[in-house]
Design a protein around this motif. Structure first.
Motif, PDB file in Angstrom:
ATOM      1  N   ASP A 220       1.645  -4.076   2.685  1.00  0.00           N
ATOM      2  CA  ASP A 220       0.694  -3.275   2.103  1.00  0.00           C
ATOM      3  C   ASP A 220       0.938  -2.180   1.342  1.00  0.00           C
ATOM      4  OD1 ASP A 220      -1.288  -5.364   3.005  1.00  0.00           O
ATOM      5  OD2 ASP A 220      -1.483  -4.036   4.817  1.00  0.00           O
ATOM      6  N   ILE A 221       2.258  -1.700   1.594  1.00  0.00           N
ATOM      7  CA  ILE A 221       2.815  -0.656   0.840  1.00  0.00           C
ATOM      8  C   ILE A 221       3.211  -0.970  -0.581  1.00  0.00           C
ATOM      9  CG2 ILE A 221       3.446   0.744   3.009  1.00  0.00           C
ATOM     10  CD1 ILE A 221       6.405  -0.132   2.519  1.00  0.00           C
TER      11      ILE A 221
ATOM     12  N   TYR B 166      -2.124  -5.629  -1.226  1.00  0.00           N
ATOM     13  CA  TYR B 166      -3.447  -5.834  -0.639  1.00  0.00           C
ATOM     14  C   TYR B 166      -4.027  -7.222  -1.109  1.00  0.00           C
ATOM     15  CZ  TYR B 166      -3.406  -1.830   2.437  1.00  0.00           C
ATOM     16  OH  TYR B 166      -3.303  -1.017   3.362  1.00  0.00           O
TER      17      TYR B 166
ATOM     18  N   LYS C 175      -8.632   3.702  -0.052  1.00  0.00           N
ATOM     19  CA  LYS C 175      -8.437   3.883  -1.329  1.00  0.00           C
ATOM     20  C   LYS C 175      -7.148   2.771  -1.841  1.00  0.00           C
ATOM     21  CE  LYS C 175     -10.829   7.682  -1.831  1.00  0.00           C
ATOM     22  NZ  LYS C 175     -12.208   7.499  -2.192  1.00  0.00           N
ATOM     23  N   LYS C 176      -6.062   2.876  -0.919  1.00  0.00           N
ATOM     24  CA  LYS C 176      -4.955   1.865  -1.213  1.00  0.00           C
ATOM     25  C   LYS C 176      -5.403   0.478  -1.441  1.00  0.00           C
ATOM     26  CE  LYS C 176      -0.947   4.610   0.302  1.00  0.00           C
ATOM     27  NZ  LYS C 176       0.116   4.525   1.294  1.00  0.00           N
ATOM     28  N   ALA C 177      -6.185   0.034  -0.476  1.00  0.00           N
ATOM     29  CA  ALA C 177      -6.551  -1.226  -0.510  1.00  0.00           C
ATOM     30  C   ALA C 177      -7.479  -1.427  -1.796  1.00  0.00           C
ATOM     31  CB  ALA C 177      -7.312  -1.651   0.891  1.00  0.00           C
ATOM     32  N   GLY C 178      -8.376  -0.754  -2.127  1.00  0.00           N
ATOM     33  CA  GLY C 178      -9.331  -0.900  -3.318  1.00  0.00           C
ATOM     34  C   GLY C 178     -10.745  -1.287  -2.862  1.00  0.00           C
TER      35      GLY C 178
ATOM     36  N   PRO D 298       2.831  -1.391  -4.244  1.00  0.00           N
ATOM     37  CA  PRO D 298       1.780  -0.956  -5.149  1.00  0.00           C
ATOM     38  C   PRO D 298       1.250  -2.353  -6.036  1.00  0.00           C
ATOM     39  CG  PRO D 298       3.602   0.644  -5.419  1.00  0.00           C
ATOM     40  CD  PRO D 298       3.899  -0.342  -4.486  1.00  0.00           C
TER      41      PRO D 298
ATOM     42  N   LYS E 165      -7.838   4.881   7.026  1.00  0.00           N
ATOM     43  CA  LYS E 165      -6.744   5.442   6.394  1.00  0.00           C
ATOM     44  C   LYS E 165      -6.141   4.807   4.978  1.00  0.00           C
ATOM     45  CE  LYS E 165      -2.127   6.587   8.239  1.00  0.00           C
ATOM     46  NZ  LYS E 165      -1.054   6.609   9.017  1.00  0.00           N
ATOM     47  N   PHE E 166      -6.717   3.454   5.000  1.00  0.00           N
ATOM     48  CA  PHE E 166      -5.982   2.699   3.592  1.00  0.00           C
ATOM     49  C   PHE E 166      -7.053   2.361   2.520  1.00  0.00           C
ATOM     50  CE2 PHE E 166      -2.870   2.247   7.169  1.00  0.00           C
ATOM     51  CZ  PHE E 166      -1.897   2.925   6.412  1.00  0.00           C
TER      52      PHE E 166
END
Length: 132
Positions: A73-74, A80, A27-30, A76, A24-25
């Motif tokens: 974590d939300i 993370y 891409k956001k986490a990197g 930007p 789920k995350f």
């Protein structure tokens, strides 16, 4: 991370929760956070990894999974960062057990989340796990 906190976060870990969080995350986490988490996951699965190393890994992966951490974590660019810091501590603890097979498995799985990524980002993590 203190032993008590590590124990509490380790209770958050489950294999299903780990994969859910990554799918789920990622891409956001990197790339760095995802690669670090995958390295730890594959070291955790090795039968010859000592219990004390697995405990450290479970604590850090539990922190990664836990939805309410020090920096949400939300947020930007920052969300993370704390996760990477905690994962880095566990990576240092587990460095002796991170072999080429673990790296290969982590890179292969990373390809499922990121079709293209900069290899230099992985090198930075790999350099931190080299034992002297």
């Amino acid at each position: 991370m203190e032993d008590k906190e590590q124990e509490d976060y380790s209770k958050q870990y489950s294999e299903d929760s780990f994969w859910y969080k990554l799918f789920k995350f990622a891409k956001k986490a990197g790339v760095k956070v995802s690669y670090a988490a995958l390295l730890l996951y594959y070291v955790l699965k090795k039968p010859n990894t000592p219990k004390w190393v697995k405990t450290s890994i479970l604590g850090s992966l539990g922190y990664f999974i836990f939805p309410f951490d020090a920096v949400p974590d939300i947020i930007p660019l920052m969300g993370y960062g704390d996760d990477l810091g905690i994962l880095a501590i566990a990576l240092a603890t587990a460095a002796v057990y991170i072999d080429e097979d673990v790296k290969r498995k982590a890179r292969e799985k990373l390809g499922a989340f990121f079709k293209e990524y900069n290899e230099d980002e992985l090198k930075e993590i790999d350099d931190k796990t080299k034992t002297k």
